[in-house]
Design a protein around this motif. Structure first.
Motif, mmCIF file in Angstrom:
data_model
loop_
_atom_site.group_PDB
_atom_site.id
_atom_site.type_symbol
_atom_site.label_atom_id
_atom_site.label_comp_id
_atom_site.label_asym_id
_atom_site.label_seq_id
_atom_site.Cartn_x
_atom_site.Cartn_y
_atom_site.Cartn_z
ATOM 1 N N THR A 124 0.793 -1.224 0.000
ATOM 2 C CA THR A 124 0.000 0.000 0.000
ATOM 3 C C THR A 124 0.834 1.287 0.000
ATOM 4 O O THR A 124 0.329 2.335 -0.398
ATOM 5 N N SER A 150 -11.410 -6.890 -6.930
ATOM 6 C CA SER A 150 -11.610 -5.869 -5.894
ATOM 7 C C SER A 150 -12.618 -6.299 -4.834
ATOM 8 O O SER A 150 -12.434 -6.030 -3.645
ATOM 9 N N ASP A 151 -13.694 -6.972 -5.245
ATOM 10 C CA ASP A 151 -14.692 -7.412 -4.273
ATOM 11 C C ASP A 151 -14.086 -8.414 -3.298
ATOM 12 O O ASP A 151 -14.344 -8.354 -2.086
ATOM 13 N N ASN A 154 -11.842 -6.632 -0.782
ATOM 14 C CA ASN A 154 -12.600 -5.907 0.238
ATOM 15 C C ASN A 154 -13.207 -6.837 1.286
ATOM 16 O O ASN A 154 -13.411 -6.443 2.435
ATOM 17 N N SER A 163 -9.306 4.548 -0.650
ATOM 18 C CA SER A 163 -8.604 4.823 -1.903
ATOM 19 C C SER A 163 -7.872 3.613 -2.474
ATOM 20 O O SER A 163 -7.332 3.673 -3.581
ATOM 21 N N TYR A 164 -7.857 2.493 -1.732
ATOM 22 C CA TYR A 164 -7.105 1.333 -2.205
ATOM 23 C C TYR A 164 -7.647 0.864 -3.557
ATOM 24 O O TYR A 164 -8.843 0.650 -3.727
ATOM 25 N N ASP A 165 -6.729 0.681 -4.520
ATOM 26 C CA ASP A 165 -7.102 0.272 -5.873
ATOM 27 C C ASP A 165 -6.071 -0.731 -6.362
ATOM 28 O O ASP A 165 -4.925 -0.368 -6.635
ATOM 29 N N ILE A 166 -6.452 -2.000 -6.467
ATOM 30 C CA ILE A 166 -5.502 -3.039 -6.847
ATOM 31 C C ILE A 166 -4.918 -2.785 -8.230
ATOM 32 O O ILE A 166 -3.757 -3.139 -8.499
ATOM 33 N N HIS A 167 -5.661 -2.161 -9.117
ATOM 34 C CA HIS A 167 -5.153 -1.918 -10.468
ATOM 35 C C HIS A 167 -4.037 -0.866 -10.447
ATOM 36 O O HIS A 167 -3.055 -0.981 -11.197
ATOM 37 N N LYS A 168 -4.156 0.123 -9.569
ATOM 38 C CA LYS A 168 -3.068 1.084 -9.397
ATOM 39 C C LYS A 168 -1.864 0.423 -8.729
ATOM 40 O O LYS A 168 -0.711 0.761 -9.023
ATOM 41 N N ASP A 171 -0.014 -1.376 -11.444
ATOM 42 C CA ASP A 171 0.757 -0.395 -12.224
ATOM 43 C C ASP A 171 2.065 -0.053 -11.519
ATOM 44 O O ASP A 171 3.130 0.016 -12.141
#
Length: 260
Positions: A124, A150-151, A154, A163-168, A171
């Protein structure tokens, strides 16, 4: 409630399934858990059940304790295989993480130059320049990616920041240019609330494997639960299931190990 709350700042050495004889470095408080994930399989328990009252150890306290332990081990002619940042929460969250890594590299070089430095992280804080630079300096930069769904994240990993975004995250993992080891947990069964936590199916493995092909890590470590978990209903993935996933990773040219 199952709980392993680690001493701070140094614990062990302990035997790691994946790393060998590991001297632990815990940058979180010694009397509780402080993490920005609240994984239902965490051996340290749920965040709400182990709220610490102490502060995180200072940079100076970590260096002093680590040097004392390495001196003690040397007098007994013991050598760690690895110095591992882990413990009661996310190590890269420590505000002085980069300087602590610098101190650890110096002490490793002085007392046990053959040992590796490992960081177990939930990924993170890799957007922070100082954390990224520090992780580029360690031997084993071990970052968590249990799935790219994502589901599922979570419900199982339960990041505490909206704000956590696995796709970011994926990247950002590409920025390491291969200097990264991906660690992924595979589970079976249902959680106590009835949530299906089985991520060994193609629905999860296929997209996860595509992400691994994109990141091109130096290695992937897949594993399943080994100790009692705070959610009592979880089940281990089987050796056959882990081996099948491992073999798919190897087939695309990425080194992979499975721990049961």
């Amino acid at each position: 409630m199952s709980t392993i709350i680690y001493p701070s700042p140094i614990f062990g050495p302990v035997h790691s399934r994946r790393l060998g004889i590991s001297l632990g470095i815990n940058l979180m408080p010694a009397d509780g858990k402080m993490c920005n994930f609240d994984c239902i399989y965490c051996e340290c328990g749920f965040n709400k059940d182990h709220v610490p009252t102490l502060r995180r150890p200072s940079r100076e306290a970590v260096a002093t304790a680590l040097e004392a332990k390495l001196r003690e081990m040397r007098t007994r002619n013991e050598r760690p295989d690895v110095l591992t940042f882990a413990g009661n929460g996310e190590p890269t969250a420590h505000p002085d993480f980069q300087n602590i890594i610098d101190d650890t590299v110096r002490l490793r070089n002085q007392y046990c130059p053959e040992a590796k430095i490992s960081v177990l992280s939930n990924s993170t804080f890799i957007f922070k320049d100082s954390v990224f630079e520090a992780l580029m300096r360690v031997d084993n930069n071990i970052l968590k990616v249990d799935t790219v769904d994502s589901d599922y994240i979570n419900k199982v990993d339960r990041p505490q920041q909206p704000s956590y975004d696995i796709h970011k995250i994926i990247d950002q993992l590409c920025r390491f240019n291969g200097h990264v080891i991906i660690q992924s947990m595979f589970l079976k069964g249902r959680a106590e609330d009835g949530t299906d936590v089985d991520n060994t199916h193609e629905r999860f493995v296929g997209p996860w494997l595509e992400a691994m092909k994109r990141v091109q890590p130096q290695e992937v470590m897949i594993y399943t639960i080994d100790r009692e978990t705070p959610d009592k209903a979880l089940l281990k993935a089987t050796p056959a299931e882990l081996n099948a996933i491992r073999d798919r990773v190897i087939a695309v040219g990425i080194a992979c190990t499975a721990s049961y």
